[in-house]
Design a protein around this motif. Structure first.
Motif, PDB file in Angstrom:
ATOM      1  N   SER A   1       0.810  -1.212   0.000  1.00 48.52           N
ATOM      2  CA  SER A   1       0.000   0.000   0.000  1.00 48.52           C
ATOM      3  C   SER A   1       0.848   1.268   0.000  1.00 48.52           C
ATOM      4  O   SER A   1       0.328   2.370  -0.166  1.00 48.52           O
ATOM      5  CB  SER A   1      -0.937   0.012   1.212  1.00 48.52           C
ATOM      6  N   TYR A   2       2.148   1.110   0.171  1.00 48.68           N
ATOM      7  CA  TYR A   2       3.050   2.253   0.236  1.00 48.68           C
ATOM      8  C   TYR A   2       3.739   2.501  -1.096  1.00 48.68           C
ATOM      9  O   TYR A   2       4.288   1.573  -1.697  1.00 48.68           O
ATOM     10  CB  TYR A   2       4.134   2.033   1.295  1.00 48.68           C
ATOM     11  N   ALA A   3       3.695   3.747  -1.538  1.00 49.81           N
ATOM     12  CA  ALA A   3       4.596   4.140  -2.602  1.00 49.81           C
ATOM     13  C   ALA A   3       5.988   4.208  -1.996  1.00 49.81           C
ATOM     14  O   ALA A   3       6.157   4.596  -0.837  1.00 49.81           O
ATOM     15  CB  ALA A   3       4.207   5.500  -3.165  1.00 49.81           C
ATOM     16  N   MET A   4       6.984   3.831  -2.782  1.00 47.51           N
ATOM     17  CA  MET A   4       8.355   3.814  -2.292  1.00 47.51           C
ATOM     18  C   MET A   4       9.215   4.725  -3.165  1.00 47.51           C
ATOM     19  O   MET A   4       9.079   4.750  -4.388  1.00 47.51           O
ATOM     20  CB  MET A   4       8.917   2.399  -2.326  1.00 47.51           C
ATOM     21  N   GLY A   5      10.092   5.440  -2.521  1.00 48.91           N
ATOM     22  CA  GLY A   5      10.968   6.338  -3.254  1.00 48.91           C
ATOM     23  C   GLY A   5      12.405   6.219  -2.806  1.00 48.91           C
ATOM     24  O   GLY A   5      12.701   5.685  -1.727  1.00 48.91           O
ATOM     25  N   TRP A   6      13.288   6.674  -3.663  1.00 52.42           N
ATOM     26  CA  TRP A   6      14.708   6.783  -3.336  1.00 52.42           C
ATOM     27  C   TRP A   6      15.096   8.260  -3.442  1.00 52.42           C
ATOM     28  O   TRP A   6      14.749   8.934  -4.416  1.00 52.42           O
ATOM     29  CB  TRP A   6      15.569   5.959  -4.280  1.00 52.42           C
ATOM     30  N   PHE A   7      15.808   8.707  -2.442  1.00 48.94           N
ATOM     31  CA  PHE A   7      16.376  10.048  -2.429  1.00 48.94           C
ATOM     32  C   PHE A   7      17.876   9.896  -2.224  1.00 48.94           C
ATOM     33  O   PHE A   7      18.362   8.841  -1.819  1.00 48.94           O
ATOM     34  CB  PHE A   7      15.779  10.876  -1.279  1.00 48.94           C
TER      35      PHE A   7
ATOM     36  N   GLU B   1      17.879  15.120  -2.326  1.00 57.70           N
ATOM     37  CA  GLU B   1      17.087  15.293  -3.541  1.00 57.70           C
ATOM     38  C   GLU B   1      16.403  14.000  -3.947  1.00 57.70           C
ATOM     39  O   GLU B   1      16.888  12.897  -3.681  1.00 57.70           O
ATOM     40  CB  GLU B   1      17.978  15.787  -4.694  1.00 57.70           C
ATOM     41  N   PHE B   2      15.279  14.187  -4.622  1.00 62.32           N
ATOM     42  CA  PHE B   2      14.522  13.049  -5.128  1.00 62.32           C
ATOM     43  C   PHE B   2      15.261  12.388  -6.279  1.00 62.32           C
ATOM     44  O   PHE B   2      15.857  13.054  -7.132  1.00 62.32           O
ATOM     45  CB  PHE B   2      13.159  13.532  -5.604  1.00 62.32           C
ATOM     46  N   VAL B   3      15.168  11.049  -6.322  1.00 61.90           N
ATOM     47  CA  VAL B   3      15.789  10.277  -7.405  1.00 61.90           C
ATOM     48  C   VAL B   3      14.736   9.547  -8.233  1.00 61.90           C
ATOM     49  O   VAL B   3      14.656   9.719  -9.454  1.00 61.90           O
ATOM     50  CB  VAL B   3      16.812   9.268  -6.845  1.00 61.90           C
ATOM     51  N   ILE B   4      13.941   8.728  -7.562  1.00 59.41           N
ATOM     52  CA  ILE B   4      13.030   7.861  -8.298  1.00 59.41           C
ATOM     53  C   ILE B   4      11.999   7.301  -7.325  1.00 59.41           C
ATOM     54  O   ILE B   4      12.265   7.196  -6.127  1.00 59.41           O
ATOM     55  CB  ILE B   4      13.838   6.732  -8.985  1.00 59.41           C
ATOM     56  N   ALA B   5      10.802   6.963  -7.839  1.00 60.75           N
ATOM     57  CA  ALA B   5       9.767   6.414  -6.967  1.00 60.75           C
ATOM     58  C   ALA B   5       8.894   5.444  -7.746  1.00 60.75           C
ATOM     59  O   ALA B   5       8.872   5.464  -8.986  1.00 60.75           O
ATOM     60  CB  ALA B   5       8.914   7.529  -6.362  1.00 60.75           C
ATOM     61  N   ILE B   6       8.162   4.613  -7.005  1.00 63.86           N
ATOM     62  CA  ILE B   6       7.316   3.593  -7.619  1.00 63.86           C
ATOM     63  C   ILE B   6       6.037   3.460  -6.803  1.00 63.86           C
ATOM     64  O   ILE B   6       6.046   3.591  -5.569  1.00 63.86           O
ATOM     65  CB  ILE B   6       8.082   2.246  -7.692  1.00 63.86           C
ATOM     66  N   THR B   7       4.937   3.214  -7.482  1.00 65.78           N
ATOM     67  CA  THR B   7       3.667   3.028  -6.790  1.00 65.78           C
ATOM     68  C   THR B   7       3.636   1.683  -6.062  1.00 65.78           C
ATOM     69  O   THR B   7       4.480   0.823  -6.278  1.00 65.78           O
ATOM     70  CB  THR B   7       2.498   3.087  -7.775  1.00 65.78           C
ATOM     71  N   GLY B   8       2.640   1.519  -5.230  1.00 64.89           N
ATOM     72  CA  GLY B   8       2.534   0.306  -4.432  1.00 64.89           C
ATOM     73  C   GLY B   8       2.429  -0.962  -5.253  1.00 64.89           C
ATOM     74  O   GLY B   8       2.987  -2.003  -4.897  1.00 64.89           O
ATOM     75  N   SER B   9       1.716  -0.872  -6.351  1.00 66.40           N
ATOM     76  CA  SER B   9       1.558  -2.038  -7.227  1.00 66.40           C
ATOM     77  C   SER B   9       2.759  -2.257  -8.124  1.00 66.40           C
ATOM     78  O   SER B   9       2.904  -3.306  -8.740  1.00 66.40           O
ATOM     79  CB  SER B   9       0.319  -1.849  -8.106  1.00 66.40           C
ATOM     80  N   GLY B  10       3.598  -1.228  -8.233  1.00 66.84           N
ATOM     81  CA  GLY B  10       4.742  -1.288  -9.139  1.00 66.84           C
ATOM     82  C   GLY B  10       4.400  -0.909 -10.564  1.00 66.84           C
ATOM     83  O   GLY B  10       5.240  -1.002 -11.458  1.00 66.84           O
ATOM     84  N   GLY B  11       3.164  -0.443 -10.771  1.00 68.52           N
ATOM     85  CA  GLY B  11       2.730  -0.166 -12.122  1.00 68.52           C
ATOM     86  C   GLY B  11       3.215   1.143 -12.717  1.00 68.52           C
ATOM     87  O   GLY B  11       3.248   1.309 -13.934  1.00 68.52           O
ATOM     88  N   ARG B  12       3.576   2.072 -11.871  1.00 67.98           N
ATOM     89  CA  ARG B  12       4.063   3.372 -12.370  1.00 67.98           C
ATOM     90  C   ARG B  12       5.296   3.804 -11.618  1.00 67.98           C
ATOM     91  O   ARG B  12       5.453   3.515 -10.429  1.00 67.98           O
ATOM     92  CB  ARG B  12       2.984   4.438 -12.225  1.00 67.98           C
ATOM     93  N   THR B  13       6.154   4.520 -12.321  1.00 65.94           N
ATOM     94  CA  THR B  13       7.350   5.071 -11.711  1.00 65.94           C
ATOM     95  C   THR B  13       7.477   6.541 -12.061  1.00 65.94           C
ATOM     96  O   THR B  13       6.846   7.038 -13.006  1.00 65.94           O
ATOM     97  CB  THR B  13       8.625   4.331 -12.148  1.00 65.94           C
ATOM     98  N   TYR B  14       8.296   7.225 -11.279  1.00 67.73           N
ATOM     99  CA  TYR B  14       8.583   8.639 -11.513  1.00 67.73           C
ATOM    100  C   TYR B  14      10.089   8.786 -11.364  1.00 67.73           C
ATOM    101  O   TYR B  14      10.645   8.383 -10.346  1.00 67.73           O
ATOM    102  CB  TYR B  14       7.839   9.482 -10.477  1.00 67.73           C
TER     103      TYR B  14
END
Length: 124
Positions: free
Chosen positions: A31-37, A46-59
């Motif tokens: 249920s948690y979005a996960m990110g790397w800074f 600074e922000f690097v990258i993130a992924i939704t809980g399902s893994g379906g989308r990234t930023y």
């Protein structure tokens, strides 16, 4: 409550690859979005990258686009950061973070839990 523990940092030559991971304890990891800074010496985190809980989308931050990817294994409560074509400017402490909102937002304030960080050093 979520505890996050990063691992896999180290020293790598420029142009090389490195993978770091973040293991989470606690319930409802998916249920948690996960990110790397990341935070380099003398610089703000600074922000690097993130992924939704399902893994379906990234930023992905523009600075690492095309070189870094993020993935997760919800069965193992783990998120991964694969770093390719590393540059000296990628040298930093890398932190994983969990957002209870489930949204992938490139802002530190959006994340509720943080790991202790793992050092990544890229040499020339």
């Amino acid at each position: 409550q979520v505890q996050l523990v990063e691992s896999g940092g180290g020293l790598v030559q420029a142009g090389g690859s490195l993978s770091v991971s973040c293991a989470a304890s606690g319930r409802s990891f998916s249920s948690y979005a996960m990110g790397w800074f990341r935070q380099a010496p003398g610089k703000e985190r600074e922000f690097v990258i993130a992924i939704t809980g399902s893994g379906g989308r990234t930023y992905v931050a523009d600075s690492v686009k095309g070189r870094f990817t993020i993935s997760r294994d919800n069965a193992k409560n783990t998120v991964y950061l694969q770093m390719n074509s590393l540059k000296r400017e990628d040298t930093a402490v890398y932190y994983c973070a969990a957002s209870g909102s489930g949204s992938i937002v490139p802002k530190m304030s959006w994340y509720d839990y943080w790991g202790q960080g793992t050092q990544v050093t890229v040499s020339s």
